[in-house]
Design an enzyme around this catalytic site. Structure first.
Site, PDB file in Angstrom:
ATOM      1  N   GLU A 105       0.808  -1.216   0.000  1.00 51.06           N
ATOM      2  CA  GLU A 105       0.000   0.000   0.000  1.00 51.06           C
ATOM      3  C   GLU A 105       0.844   1.269   0.000  1.00 51.06           C
ATOM      4  O   GLU A 105       0.423   2.315  -0.507  1.00 51.06           O
ATOM      5  CB  GLU A 105      -0.976   0.015   1.184  1.00 51.06           C
TER       6      GLU A 105
ATOM      7  N   CYS B 219      -0.717  -3.514   8.005  1.00 51.12           N
ATOM      8  CA  CYS B 219      -0.007  -3.919   9.218  1.00 51.12           C
ATOM      9  C   CYS B 219      -0.121  -2.838  10.284  1.00 51.12           C
ATOM     10  O   CYS B 219      -0.332  -1.672   9.987  1.00 51.12           O
ATOM     11  CB  CYS B 219       1.454  -4.226   8.907  1.00 51.12           C
TER      12      CYS B 219
END
Length: 683
Positions: free
Chosen positions: A377, A433
């Site tokens: 991302e 994450c």
């Protein structure tokens, strides 16, 4: 062909008789055509003129209301396809709360239903099979046939494209289904009621009040019986105010709601599920047909989210054809799709990337020639920056036709802004994450009441990535800046988690400091997460970090992107993550492969097109062409760090946000050694 209606009570002035085709026809024709025979036997004549007409309609409605109960899905499917075999697929869940899965094959396709009992699972499979047969001409008919009279404006039939043409051809060859079942449960009742209302209005009578609309919780329970809600948190806000978070699992997805009471929180969770799964929008008080706000229902419609995923996946598959299998394999894929409005017909994938690792500290560059963070991302966002630069270059072109193609327009004061209808949507194959993934336990356990996970639910602390590995750890309070010599001597390089960076984008924008010299902030309209996700918690993390931010300049806002998972979780490739990251931007002829350990191109060891130096070069070219000047820098060339710091509004908001994180006790944002940004471009 009209359906036979039989009496099941002894009616004084009516005899058992079918409503023939002529009578059905008369029911929907004009008043003048209906002035003859009533078509119903009676012991005494009905009153003539308008009163007689109204009485006749009431008798028809009474006859309909006393007719036999509609057949359930199992019976109707058996009439259409006798002898179908249902098979047990699986049984999951604990002994006290089992979940059964039963499948049936119809027209060569398998329909699978789940439920707390075998009977309910079998019924659900039959409902899905029937849905493939019956596609009503409009949404009100679908709602009436499914018993949902309270909301004829919502559309249950929007998934017609999900079924092959063979099913609809099969249905076209069986017109008796439409002419009998639909007429009986849909059109006849609707038109009868309409005619009664019209007749009463002509007579000046009182039109009865419509039945009170069902609450979102009740409506959802009718569509999916037996749902259980769990209280995820209870928080006191001052002396009297309390806040609850309730969650419900529907069709494998979890939806959350917040409120001052558990009832309000349940209602909001049900609203989110109804909108995302059934495209039913309700207002907080339960009235249907009103658009829910982004704050109360921050979910993207499911078909739209699935379309974003398919666009990114297909673009990636078309690009990896020329790559080696090792490079094509990925553990995390991210992409950004641009739409004009919410029209998917002209949607474009403008950036995509793969990757799950960060650079080794020993390869840190003081010339801006490496990519530090190769998580998918993050590099997808850097790939988007290249697209934004190309669009600005189009607008600064000397050809007028290029101006029209650009997504930017001149701002009324200075600089540029996105056209009104341009939106960016990010897809991430796995939850970002950091805290957004750490406290999303529901893909691991189906038990919503697991207290050991709920204890961690509202931490929302900043976290940092593990150098050259996967996973994150809580940020350590050892100062906001790392040192160059410390990293070179073996101290671990600290990189903030993807959850933290996405939160930052929601305040500062995707464009970063350099592009802030030219354009207003660019925000994500939506985020779709493929697996290991819990969008309710992710949304809460993103929003909670904005609570103490305070007032912002007019150019910035607290962005809250719409969130969604996929209707079916994307398959996660097992095994260790690859040490490569690929990236692509609209206009590139092929993918670029980057070694995640060194942050440079894998094939040649040269700087990536996403590195600081490459993007700073494009910025410098625009800077000279645009005529915009930073105060005090006319006579000399700017260093990379100076150009970033000169974006004063951006830097002010960034420092304001960093302070708010510390005030909330969520940790300190740790920056990399400043030496990595103290470089000049060579002439």
């Amino acid at each position: 062909m009209c359906h036979t209606v039989k009496e099941n009570r002894n009616i004084g002035n009516l005899e058992d008789r079918s409503i023939g085709s002529a009578e059905c026809q008369s029911l929907f024709c004009s008043d003048s055509a209906r002035s003859g025979s009533s078509g119903l036997k009676r012991k005494r004549p009905l009153e003539e003129e308008n009163n007689g007409h109204l009485c006749q309609l009431r008798l028809i409605y009474k006859k309909l209301s006393w007719s036999e109960a509609p057949k359930n899905a199992l019976v109707q499917l058996n009439e259409l396809r006798p002898g179908l075999q249902y098979r047990m697929v699986s049984q999951t869940g604990p002994v006290h709360a089992p979940v059964f899965s039963i499948a049936v094959e119809v027209n060569g396709l398998t329909f699978e239903g789940t439920g707390p009992t075998k009977k309910k699972a079998k019924m659900r499979a039959a409902e899905l099979a029937l849905k493939s047969f019956v596609q009503f001409p409009n949404a009100p008919q679908a709602h009436l046939a499914m018993g949902n009279i309270s909301n004829p404006s919502a559309d249950f039939t929007s998934d017609q494209a999900d079924f092959p043409d063979t099913l609809f051809k099969e249905f076209e060859s069986s017109p008796e289904l439409l002419s009998s079942e639909l007429l009986r449960h849909g059109r006849l009742l609707r038109h009868t009621l309409d005619l009664m209302v019209q007749a009463q209005q002509r007579l000046g009578g009182i039109v009865p009040e419509p039945e009170a609309a069902k609450s979102p919780v009740a409506l959802l329970n009718e569509l999916r019986p037996g749902l259980r809600y769990a209280c995820l948190s209870e928080r006191a806000e001052g002396r009297r105010l309390r806040s609850f978070v309730m969650a419900v699992r529907v069709d494998g997805q979890i939806f959350e709601g917040c409120g001052r009471s558990k009832k309000l929180a349940k209602t909001q969770a049900a609203q989110c599920a109804l909108q995302a799964l059934f495209n039913i929008r309700t207002a907080p008080e339960g009235r249907t047909g009103l658009k829910a706000s982004r704050k109360s229902c921050p979910h993207l419609p499911q078909d739209f989210a699935d379309s974003i995923f398919h666009l990114v996946r297909e673009k990636y598959r078309s690009l990896v054809g020329s790559c080696s299998p090792a490079h094509a394999r990925h553990k995390s894929l991210a992409g950004i799709v641009m739409t004009r409005g919410l029209d998917l017909r002209h949607a474009q994938v403008v950036a995509l990337s793969t990757g799950t690792k960060c650079i080794n500290g020993e390869y840190l560059s003081d010339q801006g020639q490496v990519v530090n963070d190769c998580h998918a991302e993050i590099t997808a966002r850097r790939a988007l920056l290249r697209f934004l630069y190309s669009q600005l270059e189009l607008f600064l072109s000397k050809r007028p036709e290029d101006w029209e193609e650009s997504i930017f327009v001149r701002h009324k004061e200075c600089g540029y802004t996105l056209r009104d209808n341009v939106h960016f949507h990010m897809y991430i194959s796995t939850s970002p994450c950091g805290d957004g993934r750490l406290n999303s336990p529901y893909e691991i356990t189906t038990d919503l009441h697991s207290s050991r996970h709920l204890m961690r639910k509202h931490r929302s602390h900043l976290r940092t990535k593990i150098e050259s590995g996967e996973g994150t750890v809580p940020v350590r309070c050892r100062g906001p800046v790392q040192t160059w010599d410390g990293v070179l001597q073996g101290e671990q390089l600290i990189t903030m988690s993807c959850t933290d960076k996405i939160t930052r984008w929601n305040i500062l924008g995707l464009q970063g400091a350099l592009l802030s010299h030219f354009v207003e902030p660019v925000y994500l309209h939506s985020v779709t997460v493929g697996s290991l996700r819990h969008t309710g918690h992710l949304g809460r993390v993103l929003n909670q970090r904005q609570e103490r931010l305070g007032p912002l300049p007019a150019t910035h806002r607290r962005n809250q992107p719409l969130l969604s998972g996929l209707s079916s979780a994307e398959y996660q490739q097992p095994g260790k993550a690859s040490c490569v990251s690929v990236n692509w931007t609209l206009g590139d002829s092929q993918l670029e492969v980057v070694n995640t350990a060194t942050g440079q191109r894998r094939d040649s060891g040269t700087p990536s097109r996403l590195c600081k130096r490459a993007l700073f070069t494009r910025w410098n070219r625009l800077y000279r062409k645009s005529g915009i000047h930073v105060s005090g820098s006319v006579e000399r060339q700017l260093m990379y760090c100076e150009a970033k710091m000169a974006a004063r509004s951006y830097q002010t908001v960034k420092q304001q946000w960093f302070r708010s994180l510390q005030e909330m006790g969520l940790g300190t944002w740790v920056k990399k050694p400043p030496e990595q940004e103290q470089f000049l471009l060579s002439d």
